[in-house]
Enzyme design. Sequence first.
Site, short mmCIF file in Angstrom:
data_model
loop_
_atom_site.label_atom_id
_atom_site.label_comp_id
_atom_site.label_asym_id
_atom_site.label_seq_id
_atom_site.Cartn_x
_atom_site.Cartn_y
_atom_site.Cartn_z
N ASN A 1 0.88 -1.17 0.00
CA ASN A 1 0.00 0.00 0.00
C ASN A 1 0.92 1.22 0.00
O ASN A 1 1.58 1.50 1.00
CB ASN A 1 -0.89 -0.03 1.25
CG ASN A 1 -1.79 1.18 1.35
OD1 ASN A 1 -1.72 2.10 0.53
ND2 ASN A 1 -2.65 1.20 2.35
N CYS B 1 1.01 6.62 1.01
CA CYS B 1 1.60 7.10 2.26
C CYS B 1 2.80 7.98 1.92
O CYS B 1 3.57 7.65 1.01
CB CYS B 1 2.06 5.87 3.05
SG CYS B 1 3.00 6.23 4.53
N ASN C 1 -6.95 2.40 -5.31
CA ASN C 1 -7.20 2.66 -3.91
C ASN C 1 -8.28 3.75 -3.85
O ASN C 1 -8.77 4.20 -4.89
CB ASN C 1 -5.92 3.11 -3.21
CG ASN C 1 -5.89 2.71 -1.74
OD1 ASN C 1 -6.92 2.82 -1.06
ND2 ASN C 1 -4.76 2.27 -1.26
C1 LIG Z 1 -13.43 0.91 5.02
C2 LIG Z 1 -12.30 0.75 4.04
C3 LIG Z 1 -11.06 0.35 4.52
C4 LIG Z 1 -9.99 0.19 3.62
N1 LIG Z 1 -8.77 -0.22 4.11
C5 LIG Z 1 -7.73 -0.39 3.25
C6 LIG Z 1 -6.48 -0.89 3.73
O1 LIG Z 1 -6.31 -1.22 4.91
N2 LIG Z 1 -5.48 -1.00 2.83
C7 LIG Z 1 -5.63 -0.71 1.49
O2 LIG Z 1 -4.67 -0.87 0.71
N3 LIG Z 1 -6.83 -0.29 1.00
C8 LIG Z 1 -7.87 -0.12 1.86
N4 LIG Z 1 -9.09 0.29 1.36
C9 LIG Z 1 -9.27 0.52 -0.08
C10 LIG Z 1 -9.91 -0.72 -0.76
O3 LIG Z 1 -9.06 -1.84 -0.64
C11 LIG Z 1 -10.22 -0.44 -2.26
O4 LIG Z 1 -8.99 -0.12 -2.90
C12 LIG Z 1 -11.20 0.69 -2.49
O5 LIG Z 1 -12.17 0.75 -1.47
C13 LIG Z 1 -11.91 0.59 -3.85
O6 LIG Z 1 -12.70 -0.58 -3.93
P1 LIG Z 1 -14.30 -0.61 -3.61
O7 LIG Z 1 -14.90 0.58 -4.30
O8 LIG Z 1 -14.77 -1.93 -4.11
O9 LIG Z 1 -14.41 -0.48 -2.11
C14 LIG Z 1 -10.17 0.46 2.24
C15 LIG Z 1 -11.43 0.85 1.78
C16 LIG Z 1 -12.50 0.99 2.66
C17 LIG Z 1 -13.84 1.40 2.12
#
Ligand SMILES: Cc1cc2nc3c(=O)[nH]c(=O)nc-3n(C[C@H](O)[C@H](O)[C@H](O)COP(=O)(O)O)c2cc1C
Length: 319
Positions: free
Chosen positions: A143, A146, A207
């Site tokens: 990830n 950052c 992301n």
């Molecule tokens: C509540 C939440 C927590 C997330 N936590 C992380 C994380 O810990 N690490 C990461 O790389 N992406 C994180 N993401 C991003 C998701 O992995 C994804 O890239 C993004 O939500 C787009 O996909 P979606 O529209 O299907 O949710 C998070 C997203 C959400 C909504």
Amino acid sequence: MADPGLPSSQPATSGRRVDFCGLQLDHPIINASGTFDAIAARRAFGDALLERFPFSAFVSKTVTLAPRQGNPPPRLWELGAGMINSIGLPNKGLAGYLEHDLPALAALPVPLIVNVMGSSAEDVATLVRAFGERDEVAALELNVSCPNVKTGLLMGADPGEIAALLDGVRPHTAKPVIVKLTPNCASPADVAAAAEAHGADAVSLINTVRGMAMHPRRPGEPWLGGGAGGVSGPAVRAVALSQVREVRARVALPIVGMGGVQSGRHAQDLLDAGADLVAVGTETFRDPTAGTRIAEDLANCEDPLSAQPHTPARIAQRG
Ligand SMILES: Cc1cc2nc3c(=O)[nH]c(=O)nc-3n(C[C@H](O)[C@H](O)[C@H](O)COP(=O)(O)O)c2cc1C
């Protein structure tokens, strides 16, 4: 606890098996990091979760070297088409994760991909080395949303930062390394190209997209405790499609596409744009079995080209 909705059989996804960086996956649907807590789901569903796991691989939430509390509340804001989160990556840190979470996640019936983040190449290298030597871990996802504490630059927004990061990390593991691209930069395709040139095995995108919500009763104040947050869900699906297509035109690496996927059609669209796997995130908040449903839907999507690798030539063929 009663099983509130796990389907009664394995998904009918035969014919959609995928070789992803050497991992043999039953179908192309995995979870998006941070959106499906497999340990909590195991507590809720018991062994039924293991018998009918909704994803063909499991991606952990982000793990950092030191434990993190995450951001102050409120942490979520619902949108008309998705949500903004400002969770702030709470986690137990490397030592806590190895002791408490890894043994539980190793019991899952699918390959485990551990997502890590650090604020310097050295921190990320330490995480990659530690997880790289564990048999329970099949692959790593970086990830990179950052800032680098040394340069102040957002790691995933700058091709030079990504090149330096991979140069520092790559020697520490032979396991597949997936770079998770951020959409919050001028050119994710340039960053993907740098990742490819410096030894990444795959990229994943998108992301969350930076966004914020104003407090409904306090003019001028943000709602989220962290100030700004990340937009996910259907609102970002068009962004994901466009960025996956741009990245596919630049790199030959396998791509994990994600962003707003709610159905087999949405997953097929990302595959058609050039992804090899599709991750489901926000949709699992309202339906924890979305992975199974989408994998089954996808198996019913008729597209003979989907069986072929996503080469640039194939994209050109589609126009
Ligand atoms: C509540 C939440 C927590 C997330 N936590 C992380 C994380 O810990 N690490 C990461 O790389 N992406 C994180 N993401 C991003 C998701 O992995 C994804 O890239 C993004 O939500 C787009 O996909 P979606 O529209 O299907 O949710 C998070 C997203 C959400 C909504």
